[in-house]
Enzyme design. Structure first.
Site, mmCIF file in Angstrom:
data_model
loop_
_atom_site.group_PDB
_atom_site.id
_atom_site.type_symbol
_atom_site.label_atom_id
_atom_site.label_comp_id
_atom_site.label_asym_id
_atom_site.label_seq_id
_atom_site.Cartn_x
_atom_site.Cartn_y
_atom_site.Cartn_z
ATOM 1 N NE ARG A 193 27.165 0.500 58.411
ATOM 2 C CZ ARG A 193 28.085 1.417 58.112
ATOM 3 N NH1 ARG A 193 29.368 1.121 58.155
ATOM 4 N NH2 ARG A 193 27.717 2.629 57.734
ATOM 5 C CD GLU A 236 39.726 -9.908 54.096
ATOM 6 O OE1 GLU A 236 39.478 -8.694 53.994
ATOM 7 O OE2 GLU A 236 40.620 -10.487 53.442
ATOM 8 C CG PHE A 251 36.316 -8.941 51.962
ATOM 9 C CD1 PHE A 251 36.571 -9.070 50.603
ATOM 10 C CD2 PHE A 251 36.194 -7.671 52.488
ATOM 11 C CE1 PHE A 251 36.708 -7.955 49.789
ATOM 12 C CE2 PHE A 251 36.333 -6.551 51.685
ATOM 13 C CZ PHE A 251 36.591 -6.683 50.333
ATOM 14 C CG HIS A 285 29.492 -3.146 54.556
ATOM 15 N ND1 HIS A 285 29.728 -3.222 55.924
ATOM 16 C CD2 HIS A 285 29.663 -1.843 54.204
ATOM 17 C CE1 HIS A 285 30.034 -2.021 56.389
ATOM 18 N NE2 HIS A 285 29.998 -1.163 55.372
ATOM 19 C CG ASP A 302 31.619 0.174 49.283
ATOM 20 O OD1 ASP A 302 32.072 1.327 49.137
ATOM 21 O OD2 ASP A 302 31.525 -0.383 50.380
ATOM 22 N NE ARG A 334 28.299 2.005 53.485
ATOM 23 C CZ ARG A 334 27.870 3.212 53.103
ATOM 24 N NH1 ARG A 334 26.646 3.334 52.588
ATOM 25 N NH2 ARG A 334 28.636 4.269 53.235
#
Length: 313
Positions: free
Chosen positions: A10, A58, A83, A109, A117, A167
């Site tokens: 990322r 999104e 998303f 991610h 998360d 990530r």
């Protein structure tokens, strides 16, 4: 493996966008209130007038990107994979894929390495979803070098592209003068005659380490890095299967619909071969430190080595 530099892809995405922005004024970056996490904030700092924060919306972001592409801009719509591919699937399919628009989707991610998360944000289905969209190119880079090259290649490709980033910091394995990124072409990282390990994304470095462990046992594994899952390098996959007679696929994604399924599609038609698919086995992830999750779900070097030894050799 010897100690090497580690960088999250990322981070590579954000840095590559900033470099791309210097060279091409038609690059526009969109984000959904996650610029700090997706690292598009690097582009925003350099080119604030070409960065659009669409907020936590999104689906709308994909629509905005589609519209911008019809004006000659090259939009990179960015969000977490859950998303970008999950929540906005209908918009990606109907507003980008169906009209074949020149939109690039930067999905960060991805996989279980999102860590704390938890299951709701750990997207292990995005490759499967994006593979089903006609004309969609799907790229899953293995390290910093490859991720930066992928962003440039996505810009140069005319049409929709899905880019998958992680990530967790991963080893830089492609930092060599002869490295070449080409859409739809796999990269042979290690030669071997006893089996072929075909991997993508985060586990590629772990597969190289697993191959070293196998070599200590007198087993020579060919290791192939597949950065472009669609279009797949069918010629390389079929040749490796014919050469070794055994194939193992490894991915930080569900074993349903991802790299393993794509490889099996090719082999059942061109070179029927015994295949072991290593990935997320039809289950959700869970909350926890990323490195521990990688180990628990069997994607670390030792687990890959053990599975190969016990299940396919």
């Amino acid at each position: 493996m010897s100690e090497v530099k580690k960088i999250a892809t990322r981070e590579s995405y954000g840095n590559a966008l900033a470099e791309l922005g210097k060279e091409h004024e038609d690059v526009v970056v969109l984000d959904a209130d996650l610029a700090a996490a997706t690292k598009t904030g690097v582009f925003k700092k350099a080119f604030p007038e070409r960065h659009i924060d669409c907020g936590i919306a999104e689906c709308n972001m994909i629509g905005v990107a589609a519209g911008l592409s019809t004006t000659g801009k090259v939009p990179f719509a960015s969000s977490f994979a859950m998303f970008a591919a999950g929540r906005a699937f209908e918009q990606v399919r109907n507003s980008v894929g169906y009209p074949k628009l020149n939109v690039k989707i930067g999905a960060t991610h991805a996989g279980i390495s999102v860590g704390e998360d938890g299951a709701s944000h750990q997207c292990n289905e995005d490759i499967a979803l994006m593979r089903t969209i006609p004309g969609m190119v799907v790229i899953n880079p293995a390290d910093d070098v490859e991720a930066k090259a992928a962003v440039k290649a996505a810009y140069e490709h005319q049409g929709p592209v899905y880019l998958r980033f992680g990530r967790l910091a991963v080893p830089v394995i492609n930092d060599r003068p002869d490295y070449k990124f080409e859409l739809g072409k796999g990269v042979v990282l290690r030669e071997g005659k006893d089996l072929a390990i075909i991997a993508t994304g985060l586990p590629v470095a772990n597969c190289l380490e697993a191959a070293e462990k196998l070599a200590a046992d007198g087993i020579e594994a060919k290791v192939i890095n597949i950065h472009t899952i669609k279009p797949l390098d069918e010629e390389l996959v079929a040749a490796a299967a014919k050469e070794t007679g055994k194939v193992v696929t490894v991915e930080e994604h569900s074993v349903i619909g991802g790299l393993g399924s794509a490889v099996c599609d090719v082999l059942c038609a061109q070179a029927p071969t015994k295949v072991l698919k290593i990935g997320i086995n039809d289950t959700y992830g869970e909350s926890g430190p990323a490195a521990e999750l990688v180990k628990k779900y069997g994607l670390d070097a030792e687990s890959i080595y053990e599975k190969i030894k016990s299940q396919i050799l």
